[in-house]
Design a protein around this motif. Sequence first.
Motif, short mmCIF file in Angstrom:
data_model
loop_
_atom_site.label_atom_id
_atom_site.label_comp_id
_atom_site.label_asym_id
_atom_site.label_seq_id
_atom_site.Cartn_x
_atom_site.Cartn_y
_atom_site.Cartn_z
N ASN A 421 21.67 67.32 8.09
CA ASN A 421 21.45 68.16 9.42
C ASN A 421 21.61 69.54 9.29
OD1 ASN A 421 21.16 68.97 12.05
ND2 ASN A 421 23.24 68.23 12.60
N LYS A 422 20.41 70.21 9.01
CA LYS A 422 20.57 71.56 8.78
C LYS A 422 21.06 72.43 9.92
CE LYS A 422 16.31 71.45 5.79
NZ LYS A 422 14.84 71.69 5.68
N LYS A 423 21.36 72.10 11.14
CA LYS A 423 21.94 72.65 12.16
C LYS A 423 23.23 72.26 12.44
CE LYS A 423 17.54 73.04 14.78
NZ LYS A 423 17.14 72.88 16.20
N ASN A 424 23.91 71.87 11.20
CA ASN A 424 25.48 71.51 11.45
C ASN A 424 26.33 72.66 11.19
OD1 ASN A 424 28.00 70.48 10.77
ND2 ASN A 424 27.13 68.49 9.82
N ILE A 425 26.51 73.45 12.22
CA ILE A 425 27.28 74.60 12.17
C ILE A 425 28.70 74.24 11.71
CG2 ILE A 425 28.11 76.55 13.55
CD1 ILE A 425 25.21 76.42 13.50
N ARG A 426 29.38 73.40 11.76
CA ARG A 426 30.53 73.13 11.19
C ARG A 426 30.69 73.19 9.70
NH1 ARG A 426 34.47 67.92 12.96
NH2 ARG A 426 36.28 68.69 11.64
N ALA A 427 29.66 72.55 9.22
CA ALA A 427 29.40 72.32 7.74
C ALA A 427 29.28 73.79 7.22
CB ALA A 427 28.30 71.34 7.47
N TRP A 428 28.40 74.63 8.00
CA TRP A 428 27.84 75.95 7.44
C TRP A 428 29.31 76.61 7.34
CZ3 TRP A 428 24.14 77.68 5.04
CH2 TRP A 428 22.79 77.05 5.22
N LYS A 429 29.98 76.70 8.72
CA LYS A 429 31.19 77.40 8.51
C LYS A 429 32.31 77.10 7.46
CE LYS A 429 30.87 78.67 13.51
NZ LYS A 429 31.54 78.33 14.85
N ARG A 430 32.21 75.88 7.20
CA ARG A 430 33.15 75.42 5.99
C ARG A 430 32.65 75.82 4.72
NH1 ARG A 430 37.89 75.13 4.08
NH2 ARG A 430 38.13 73.45 2.46
N LEU A 431 31.22 75.86 4.58
CA LEU A 431 30.65 76.58 3.28
C LEU A 431 31.07 77.72 3.19
CD1 LEU A 431 28.80 75.65 1.03
CD2 LEU A 431 26.88 76.49 2.54
N ARG A 432 30.97 78.57 4.12
CA ARG A 432 31.59 80.07 4.07
C ARG A 432 32.95 80.09 3.66
NH1 ARG A 432 33.34 83.46 9.03
NH2 ARG A 432 35.21 81.72 8.57
N ASP A 433 33.78 79.40 4.28
CA ASP A 433 35.18 79.31 3.89
C ASP A 433 35.35 78.92 2.39
OD1 ASP A 433 35.88 80.31 6.49
OD2 ASP A 433 36.45 78.35 6.77
N ILE A 434 34.76 78.11 1.82
CA ILE A 434 34.73 77.46 0.45
C ILE A 434 34.22 78.57 -0.62
CG2 ILE A 434 34.09 75.95 -1.18
CD1 ILE A 434 33.65 73.92 1.31
N CYS A 435 33.09 79.05 -0.35
CA CYS A 435 32.43 80.23 -0.86
C CYS A 435 33.23 81.35 -1.22
CB CYS A 435 31.33 80.62 -0.26
SG CYS A 435 29.92 79.34 -0.76
N ALA A 436 34.10 81.68 -0.20
CA ALA A 436 35.08 82.83 -0.11
C ALA A 436 36.23 82.76 -0.96
CB ALA A 436 35.62 83.28 1.23
N ASN A 437 36.51 81.42 -1.39
CA ASN A 437 37.55 81.01 -2.37
C ASN A 437 36.98 81.24 -3.69
OD1 ASN A 437 40.07 80.57 -0.87
ND2 ASN A 437 39.23 78.72 0.16
#
Length: 474
Positions: A421-437
């Motif tokens: 689901n390309k509109k999964n905002i929750r997954a996108w936000k979590r992806l951002r947090d992971i990448c920041a680590n």
Amino acid sequence: MIRIEITDYCNRRCEYCFFNDRLSAKSAEMSIADFKTVLDYCAAENINFVFIQGGEPTAHSNFREIIRLLNNREFKYTLFTNGVFDTSLIKELLPAQDNEVLLNYNRPDTYSSPGDWDLVNRNIEEIISKGINFKLGYTMYESNPDYTFFLNAIEKYGLRKIRWDLARPSRSFTNRFFDFKEFFEMKKTLAEFLKEIINRGCYCEWDCPLPACMFLSEDFDFVNYKIDLTCHSNCGAMINIGAGLRISGCPAGMDFRDIYLKDFQSLSQAQLFLNAEFDSIRNKVWLSDDCIDCVYRYAGECQGGCIGHKRMREDKIIDKTDLKKFLETSPSVAGYPQNNKMPIKIDENILNKAVTKYSSMLEKDMKNPFLLFSLGRCYEYLELYDNAILCYEKIKRTHHSYLIAGYRLDLVYQLKAIQTNKKNIRAWKRLRDICANIFENPEIFKNYVRQYSFDGMFGAGDRQYVINADRDKK
């Protein structure tokens, strides 16, 4: 990174120094007026951090004034030094949060007199006592080095962070250095050294690239528990500015002749010029056939070794002719570039060859976490996320402290959710947090997230939240 070479003079002659062919018997100094010009160029692009180096920068006749200028204009800096300088200079250094002294430390018998060795250690004690951020550096240049003195210093001064490297070639190849093949021959020695450092509670840093495949060896399993060694396999964006505002790149890199800061409208434009010239070797000359089907080369995370080694096969002199060609096509640019990460173009043929290579190697070494990690990275780019998950989960079961595998596992779960689901905002936000680590550099982080983003999938607010890298990392 802006590296200001304030003098070409050095009071030592280290065998391994890759600046050796640029050092002068008499000091060729940067004038105070030119130093102010460099700071003006930096300020114009909101750059407030620089490296101060030489030669030996403390040998500059106006070193005190240079440090005061940095302090008065609120610039942060790292000072590179060999430690052989008048102790009274230390009082000029402010113990600011982002200021640091990096002192390259050598065996006692390499100093010209016992007095110099005593002076270096006295200066270390004084720097630490003043609360100034301090890092000890060590360059390995012998095949069977005795680094006991370095380990003793870590314990004596209670250090928690060090910098190390293997010796690189100077521009004219006249220093003592390891060639590309010898880098790999040093794996076991290097692994033993890093293990000693980590066992003393120290964090290891290095600033020059090593081929990612050096760490396929099980010798480095213990290191990979704490450090993602593959993230240090590319040269960073850097520009060296010397006396007379002469522009150059890394000392191991190509020879830039008669190129000056004032030839450019901005530091950004100068950096783009250097990047373009370095890329002509960095991304086109390979030192090993293994680079062809390597996932880290494919991902733009490994340039396949030091540019100094690549110059041994294909060297180049950069002069006014090259500058003229660049300026004829280069726009006026602003916004200093932070990385050299190349856009990734999916090539399933290369990736499938890499899968075959890593799978074959795993048959002989089934528990090697680095091989499993590399295979997982291949599956990521092939978007075979279930296969990648299996690789990372196996690492976590057998190597509980392999932190980077845990981050990648979490990342792949989010990519799988977004694939569904390309509109999964929750997954996108979590992806951002992971990448920041995973990525310390916010620009690399932004590029990575954009690699997986789709135009029009988010409202302005949500999309800004997803790609915003100016956040505090947890």
